[in-house]
Design an enzyme around this catalytic site. Structure first.
Site, short mmCIF file in Angstrom:
data_model
loop_
_atom_site.label_atom_id
_atom_site.label_comp_id
_atom_site.label_asym_id
_atom_site.label_seq_id
_atom_site.Cartn_x
_atom_site.Cartn_y
_atom_site.Cartn_z
N ARG A 41 0.82 -1.22 0.00
CA ARG A 41 0.00 0.00 0.00
C ARG A 41 0.85 1.27 0.00
O ARG A 41 0.40 2.32 -0.45
CB ARG A 41 -0.93 -0.01 1.21
CG ARG A 41 -2.17 -0.85 0.96
CD ARG A 41 -3.10 -0.79 2.13
NE ARG A 41 -4.42 -1.30 1.76
CZ ARG A 41 -5.34 -1.66 2.65
NH1 ARG A 41 -5.07 -1.56 3.94
NH2 ARG A 41 -6.51 -2.10 2.25
N LYS A 206 -15.47 -15.05 6.64
CA LYS A 206 -16.89 -14.91 6.98
C LYS A 206 -17.83 -14.76 5.78
O LYS A 206 -17.62 -13.90 4.93
CB LYS A 206 -17.06 -13.68 7.87
CG LYS A 206 -16.56 -13.86 9.27
CD LYS A 206 -17.01 -12.69 10.06
CE LYS A 206 -16.66 -12.78 11.53
NZ LYS A 206 -16.77 -11.44 12.11
N GLY A 356 -7.04 -6.61 0.78
CA GLY A 356 -5.77 -6.54 1.47
C GLY A 356 -5.15 -7.92 1.66
O GLY A 356 -3.98 -8.14 1.37
N GLY A 380 -12.47 -4.06 1.74
CA GLY A 380 -13.87 -3.66 1.81
C GLY A 380 -14.26 -2.71 0.69
O GLY A 380 -15.35 -2.82 0.12
C1 3PG Z 1 -8.60 -1.71 4.88
O1 3PG Z 1 -7.65 -2.25 5.42
O2 3PG Z 1 -9.52 -2.36 4.33
C2 3PG Z 1 -8.65 -0.22 4.82
O3 3PG Z 1 -7.43 0.34 5.19
C3 3PG Z 1 -9.79 0.29 5.65
O4 3PG Z 1 -9.60 -0.02 7.00
P1 3PG Z 1 -10.84 -0.17 7.97
O5 3PG Z 1 -11.57 -1.41 7.53
O6 3PG Z 1 -10.27 -0.26 9.34
O7 3PG Z 1 -11.70 1.07 7.79
#
Ligand code: 3PG
Ligand code: MG
Length: 399
Positions: A41, A206, A356, A380
């Protein structure tokens, strides 16, 4: 609806101007040593930062790391990230030990043209993630004070309605950075008219996290291959016993319903690697998916499943993969993820890795990143994009 881009900002000239960049530098850290275990990232935001440095901007970078609860928490400090970013940029990154306090103010003020500062973790401040518009707004006012323009290059966070993502762009001239543009362009290809066959592989732990994207994708895909921890809830829905494997009991009925409606598009594992315990050295065997012993838990998909998934992938023209097939961090349970990843690279499809964890798996397993069409930095965020949701961070860039 248009979104201005970094190139538009560069064309105006950024020399001597303070530019606030929201990045997603939320990288995985080793729990023992605090070392960055995957800097993907950080590297992903270099094109944007490099262009601003070249243009002579005073670059103020902000990001979150982990999920601290609105107050400073040393284990989530961005300091190691500042070090790594400096190495990659080939110039020191000035680190502010707070986000909008004295250290941030003096660090930003001291920046010369073409220099880069990184502010401490945004989530050390309650205002960043607050549900209260006024509280978020007050924090956004402070952040916006550090820039004359705002660049959003935090694709991984565009699905969050957070101050730095959603409220700051309302306060400053705003553009999308190179990473955000590329992500939106690639994921847009998947939501438009993807070339067929379109095969999606989902893993991860999940079902409940993936339910919305499964619902959204089912009508669009030709095949949906399911592995990872979530496959056990589906196997249970098919009437199989899953031993002590990960199971979301309350999702079994939902999975049964999805299987009924899927017109045979959903493919589940036929064999799994079942272990005595969740441990790297646990005794384990490959067993039939309908014969998991009651005292064992599935930690990977088996070789026959990998072969079946590879066959389903072979003629694909578009592939999206999110979520590991097993506990790839433990070598004994990494073969499923490796096998599927390799099968993806062997297709001549347009291939996108989202998330990720799957992106980290590609790198941790030593696979060649360039053999994938695109590796998304969003977990997400990429899923919500594919669900067709309005992403607050993207909406905030539109004029
Ligand atoms: C992730 O790792 O998906 C992003 O950096 C967002 O992080 P978060 O889910 O803690 O908001
Ligand atoms: Mg996440």
């Amino acid at each position: 609806m248009t979104i201005r881009t970094l190139d538009d900002l560069l064309a105006e000239g950024v020399s001597g101007r303070r530019v606030l960049v929201r990045a997603d530098l939320n990288v995985p850290l080793d729990k023992q040593t605090g070392q960055i275990t995957d800097d993907g990232r950080i590297r992903a935001v270099l094109p944007t930062l490099g262009a601003l440095v070249q243009g002579g901007a005073k670059v103020v970078v902000c990001s979150h790391l982990g999920r601290p609860k609105g107050a400073p928490d040393p284990q989530y400090s961005l300091r190691p990230v500042a070090g790594r970013l400096g190495e990659l940029l080939g110039a020191p990154v000035h680190f502010a030990t707070d986000t909008v306090g004295d250290s941030a103010r003096s660090t930003v003020e001291a920046l010369a043209d073409g220099q880069v500062a990184l502010l401490e973790n945004l989530r050390f401040n309650k205002g960043e993630t607050s549900k209260d518009d006024a509280e978020r707004g007050a924090f956004a006012d402070q952040l916006a004070g550090f820039g004359e323009a705002y660049v959003d290059d935090a694709f991984g966070a565009v699905h969050r309605r957070h101050a730095s993502v959603y409220d700051v762009p309302a306060r400053l001239p705003h553009v999308a950075g190179r990473l955000v543009l590329r992500e939106v362009e690639v994921l847009g290809r998947l939501t438009g008219e993807p070339e067929r066959p379109y095969v999606v592989i989902l893993g991860g732990s999940k079902v409940s996290d993936k339910l919305a994207v499964i619902e959204a994708l089912l009508p669009k895909v030709d095949r949906l291959l399911i592995g990872g921890g979530m496959c056990f809830t589906f196997l249970k829905a098919q009437g199989h016993e899953v031993g002590t494997s990960l199971l979301e009991e309350e999702m079994v009925e939902t999975c049964r319903n999805l299987l009924e409606r899927s017109e045979g598009k959903i493919m589940l594992p036929v064999d799994v690697v079942a272990a005595d315990a969740f441990a790297p050295d646990a005794a384990h065997d490959t067993v039939r998916a309908d014969g998991i012993p009651s005292h064992r838990l599935g930690l990977d998909i088996g070789p026959e499943t990998v072969a079946g998934f590879a066959a389903a992938l072979s003629g694909a023209k578009t592939v999206f993969w999110n979520g590991p097939m097993g506990v790839f961090e433990m070598p004994a349970f990494a073969n499923g993820t490796r096998g599927v990843a390799e099968a993806i690279t062997k297709t001549d499809a347009f291939t996108v890795v989202g998330g990720g964890d799957s992106a980290a798996a590609v790198r941790a397993l030593g696979l060649d990143e360039s053999s994938f069409g695109h590796i998304s930095t969003g977990g997400g965020a990429s899923l919500e994009y594919l669900e067709g949701k309005t992403l607050p961070g993207i909406a905030a860039l539109e004029d």
